[in-house]
Design an enzyme around this catalytic site. Structure first.
Site, PDB file in Angstrom:
ATOM      1  N   TRP A 139       1.363 -43.613  40.546  1.00  0.00           N
ATOM      2  CA  TRP A 139       0.679 -44.803  40.071  1.00  0.00           C
ATOM      3  C   TRP A 139       0.399 -45.772  41.222  1.00  0.00           C
ATOM      4  O   TRP A 139      -0.678 -46.366  41.278  1.00  0.00           O
ATOM      5  CB  TRP A 139       1.492 -45.456  38.967  1.00  0.00           C
ATOM      6  CG  TRP A 139       0.905 -46.671  38.308  1.00  0.00           C
ATOM      7  CD1 TRP A 139       1.604 -47.743  37.845  1.00  0.00           C
ATOM      8  CD2 TRP A 139      -0.477 -46.951  38.002  1.00  0.00           C
ATOM      9  NE1 TRP A 139       0.753 -48.669  37.274  1.00  0.00           N
ATOM     10  CE2 TRP A 139      -0.545 -48.212  37.361  1.00  0.00           C
ATOM     11  CE3 TRP A 139      -1.672 -46.266  38.224  1.00  0.00           C
ATOM     12  CZ2 TRP A 139      -1.735 -48.801  36.941  1.00  0.00           C
ATOM     13  CZ3 TRP A 139      -2.873 -46.848  37.805  1.00  0.00           C
ATOM     14  CH2 TRP A 139      -2.899 -48.094  37.171  1.00  0.00           C
ATOM     15  N   ARG A 174       7.629 -44.773  51.625  1.00  0.00           N
ATOM     16  CA  ARG A 174       8.997 -44.757  52.156  1.00  0.00           C
ATOM     17  C   ARG A 174       9.170 -43.694  53.233  1.00  0.00           C
ATOM     18  O   ARG A 174       9.878 -43.883  54.216  1.00  0.00           O
ATOM     19  CB  ARG A 174       9.979 -44.516  51.006  1.00  0.00           C
ATOM     20  CG  ARG A 174      11.448 -44.661  51.401  1.00  0.00           C
ATOM     21  CD  ARG A 174      12.357 -44.459  50.197  1.00  0.00           C
ATOM     22  NE  ARG A 174      12.016 -45.354  49.115  1.00  0.00           N
ATOM     23  CZ  ARG A 174      12.443 -46.605  49.033  1.00  0.00           C
ATOM     24  NH1 ARG A 174      13.198 -47.113  49.993  1.00  0.00           N
ATOM     25  NH2 ARG A 174      12.096 -47.359  48.006  1.00  0.00           N
ATOM     26  N   ARG A 175       8.491 -42.548  53.024  1.00  0.00           N
ATOM     27  CA  ARG A 175       8.637 -41.434  53.964  1.00  0.00           C
ATOM     28  C   ARG A 175       7.463 -41.414  54.945  1.00  0.00           C
ATOM     29  O   ARG A 175       6.299 -41.450  54.548  1.00  0.00           O
ATOM     30  CB  ARG A 175       8.724 -40.112  53.201  1.00  0.00           C
ATOM     31  CG  ARG A 175      10.034 -39.942  52.420  1.00  0.00           C
ATOM     32  CD  ARG A 175      10.038 -38.649  51.640  1.00  0.00           C
ATOM     33  NE  ARG A 175       9.119 -38.694  50.511  1.00  0.00           N
ATOM     34  CZ  ARG A 175       8.454 -37.644  50.039  1.00  0.00           C
ATOM     35  NH1 ARG A 175       8.545 -36.467  50.643  1.00  0.00           N
ATOM     36  NH2 ARG A 175       7.655 -37.777  48.999  1.00  0.00           N
ATOM     37  N   LYS A 183       7.273 -50.905  34.495  1.00  0.00           N
ATOM     38  CA  LYS A 183       7.381 -51.168  33.053  1.00  0.00           C
ATOM     39  C   LYS A 183       8.818 -50.903  32.623  1.00  0.00           C
ATOM     40  O   LYS A 183       9.231 -49.746  32.519  1.00  0.00           O
ATOM     41  CB  LYS A 183       6.397 -50.293  32.280  1.00  0.00           C
ATOM     42  CG  LYS A 183       4.932 -50.578  32.633  1.00  0.00           C
ATOM     43  CD  LYS A 183       3.979 -49.647  31.922  1.00  0.00           C
ATOM     44  CE  LYS A 183       2.533 -49.960  32.284  1.00  0.00           C
ATOM     45  NZ  LYS A 183       1.564 -49.058  31.627  1.00  0.00           N
ATOM     46  N   GLY A 238      -1.307 -51.148  30.606  1.00  0.00           N
ATOM     47  CA  GLY A 238      -2.321 -50.612  29.709  1.00  0.00           C
ATOM     48  C   GLY A 238      -2.222 -49.099  29.658  1.00  0.00           C
ATOM     49  O   GLY A 238      -1.244 -48.518  30.127  1.00  0.00           O
ATOM     50  N   LYS A 274       7.081 -49.031  24.983  1.00  0.00           N
ATOM     51  CA  LYS A 274       6.286 -47.824  24.711  1.00  0.00           C
ATOM     52  C   LYS A 274       6.890 -46.586  25.365  1.00  0.00           C
ATOM     53  O   LYS A 274       6.741 -45.473  24.843  1.00  0.00           O
ATOM     54  CB  LYS A 274       4.829 -48.032  25.136  1.00  0.00           C
ATOM     55  CG  LYS A 274       4.622 -48.330  26.621  1.00  0.00           C
ATOM     56  CD  LYS A 274       4.314 -47.114  27.450  1.00  0.00           C
ATOM     57  CE  LYS A 274       4.227 -47.453  28.922  1.00  0.00           C
ATOM     58  NZ  LYS A 274       3.840 -46.298  29.746  1.00  0.00           N
ATOM     59  N   SER A 306       2.195 -37.844  30.310  1.00  0.00           N
ATOM     60  CA  SER A 306       3.200 -38.901  30.239  1.00  0.00           C
ATOM     61  C   SER A 306       4.582 -38.346  30.569  1.00  0.00           C
ATOM     62  O   SER A 306       5.068 -37.418  29.921  1.00  0.00           O
ATOM     63  CB  SER A 306       3.219 -39.509  28.834  1.00  0.00           C
ATOM     64  OG  SER A 306       4.418 -40.202  28.591  1.00  0.00           O
ATOM     65  N   ASN A 345       7.466 -39.774  30.125  1.00  0.00           N
ATOM     66  CA  ASN A 345       8.422 -40.035  29.049  1.00  0.00           C
ATOM     67  C   ASN A 345       8.227 -39.076  27.880  1.00  0.00           C
ATOM     68  O   ASN A 345       9.194 -38.567  27.317  1.00  0.00           O
ATOM     69  CB  ASN A 345       8.284 -41.488  28.592  1.00  0.00           C
ATOM     70  CG  ASN A 345       8.815 -42.460  29.630  1.00  0.00           C
ATOM     71  OD1 ASN A 345      10.002 -42.708  29.726  1.00  0.00           O
ATOM     72  ND2 ASN A 345       7.915 -43.005  30.436  1.00  0.00           N
ATOM     73  N   GLU A 384      10.943 -43.825  32.827  1.00  0.00           N
ATOM     74  CA  GLU A 384      11.528 -45.165  32.748  1.00  0.00           C
ATOM     75  C   GLU A 384      12.283 -45.412  31.442  1.00  0.00           C
ATOM     76  O   GLU A 384      13.256 -46.154  31.406  1.00  0.00           O
ATOM     77  CB  GLU A 384      10.427 -46.223  32.913  1.00  0.00           C
ATOM     78  CG  GLU A 384       9.767 -46.245  34.275  1.00  0.00           C
ATOM     79  CD  GLU A 384      10.522 -47.098  35.275  1.00  0.00           C
ATOM     80  OE1 GLU A 384      11.728 -47.326  35.085  1.00  0.00           O
ATOM     81  OE2 GLU A 384       9.892 -47.538  36.250  1.00  0.00           O
TER      82      GLU A 384
END
Length: 343
Positions: free
Chosen positions: A23, A43-44, A117, A147, A202, A265, A267, A293
């Site tokens: 993202w 980071r890398r 989120k 969104g 969500k 997704s 999740n 998350e």
């Protein structure tokens, strides 16, 4: 690109995006495609070098060519130097730690934008509250983007809409202009409480929907979970001061449907593995470092609901499946066996 008259509402010309996951990289691409100069912090070192040399972040967005206006670095100070906005694209439960390290480097008046989120486990604070506290800035300087934002689809330039939320309307409008492209349409909102709670909750409802898919249930079950999940999310939001209509918008229903229904997704996919009988550890191993998350946020949201006196039965059973050993099958039976009442 037109400039706003208000000082806080100047359209960002140079933006740093801190976090080169799927993202973060996608939003950096959106900004660059909108005409904004973007530096993406990874980071890398090897990820930054790969992006600069090949124009691809193969580990997170294979096959997506990134624009020339986007450059990458592993040096956070370099990324933030002279920027008008800093986008924080790290997982919600690591935001505080990461931001504490970056705080001395933040440009004084830059808009701070959270893409995370979640609700922080230790404090039950929303991400904008964490940013304001750690960066020591007023809430009016903090914005969030939320969104139906499935990164892979946006990176492939499939049309979508999103919400840019900030207590300072002029700042929201400026950020809206900085990330508007032919395929990415942002709307503004000043209801930070509602936008952030919708985005956090969500993920939990998507875990429940994934479990239902893993158990072999169909669209009626999914639709019921989405609708009742929206109801309990709205109850919590309104109790904490959110506008009810926020939950019928893009950051509410829009994001909920995308996250619950799409196999893209994390999740939803994580929940599906649990529904098929995998343990939490097995599902985490299969995620290959990608963060679902809702696995942690289900606990903080459950605590927030208890503190507020709001009933959230789906969130409760998701927490118990993830952290207390409840099996998905009995969890579904428990939801169906609750006391009958009016909708």
């Amino acid at each position: 690109m037109p400039e706003q008259a208000d000082q806080n509402g100047r359209v960002p010309a140079k933006v740093a995006v801190l976090g080169a996951g799927s993202w973060g990289t996608t939003f950096a691409k959106v900004l660059a495609d909108a005409g904004t100069d973007v530096t993406l912090w990874a980071r890398r070192t090897e990820v930054a070098e790969e992006i600069n040399s090949t124009r691809v972040n193969a580990g997170y967005l294979p096959g997506i060519v990134l624009p020339q206006r986007l450059r990458a670095t592993d040096d956070a100070a370099e990324a933030m130097h002279g920027t008008d906005a800093v986008v924080l694209a790290v997982p919600s439960q690591t935001l505080r730690e990461n931001l504490a390290g970056w705080q001395p480097l933040l440009p004084e008046r830059a808009t701070l934008v959270s893409l995370a989120k979640g609700v922080e486990l230790s404090t039950l604070k929303r991400m904008s509250e964490v940013v304001s506290e750690v960066a020591d800035v007023a809430m009016e300087q903090v914005a969030v983007v939320s969104g139906p934002n499935l990164a892979r689809e946006i990176a492939a330039e499939q049309p979508t809409a999103t919400v840019v939320a900030c207590n300072d309307h002029d700042r929201a409008v400026a950020l809206q202009q900085a990330c508007s492209t032919p395929y990415f349409r942002p709307y503004t909102n000043t209801d930070l409480v509602g936008i952030e709670l919708a985005g956090a909750c969500k993920n939990v409802i998507a875990l429940a929907c994934g479990m239902a898919v893993g158990l072999g249930y169909g669209h009626n079950t999914m639709s019921s979970l989405i609708t009742r999940g929206l109801a309990e999310t709205t109850r919590l939001g309104v109790a904490l001061g959110a506008e009810p209509m926020t939950f019928a918008g893009l950051a509410g229903l829009g994001d909920l449907v995308a996250t619950c229904m799409s196999p893209l997704s994390r999740n939803r996919t994580f929940g599906e593995r649990l529904g098929r009988g995998e343990t939490l550890a097995q599902a985490q191993d299969a995620a290959h470092g990608q963060v679902a998350e809702g696995v942690k946020s289900c606990s903080s949201i459950r605590q927030l609901a208890a503190r507020t006196g709001v009933e959230m039965p789906i969130t409760d059973v998701v927490h118990r499946v993830c952290h207390e050993g409840l099996e998905p099958g009995p969890a579904a039976a428990e939801l169906l066996g609750r006391e009958r009442k009016a909708e």
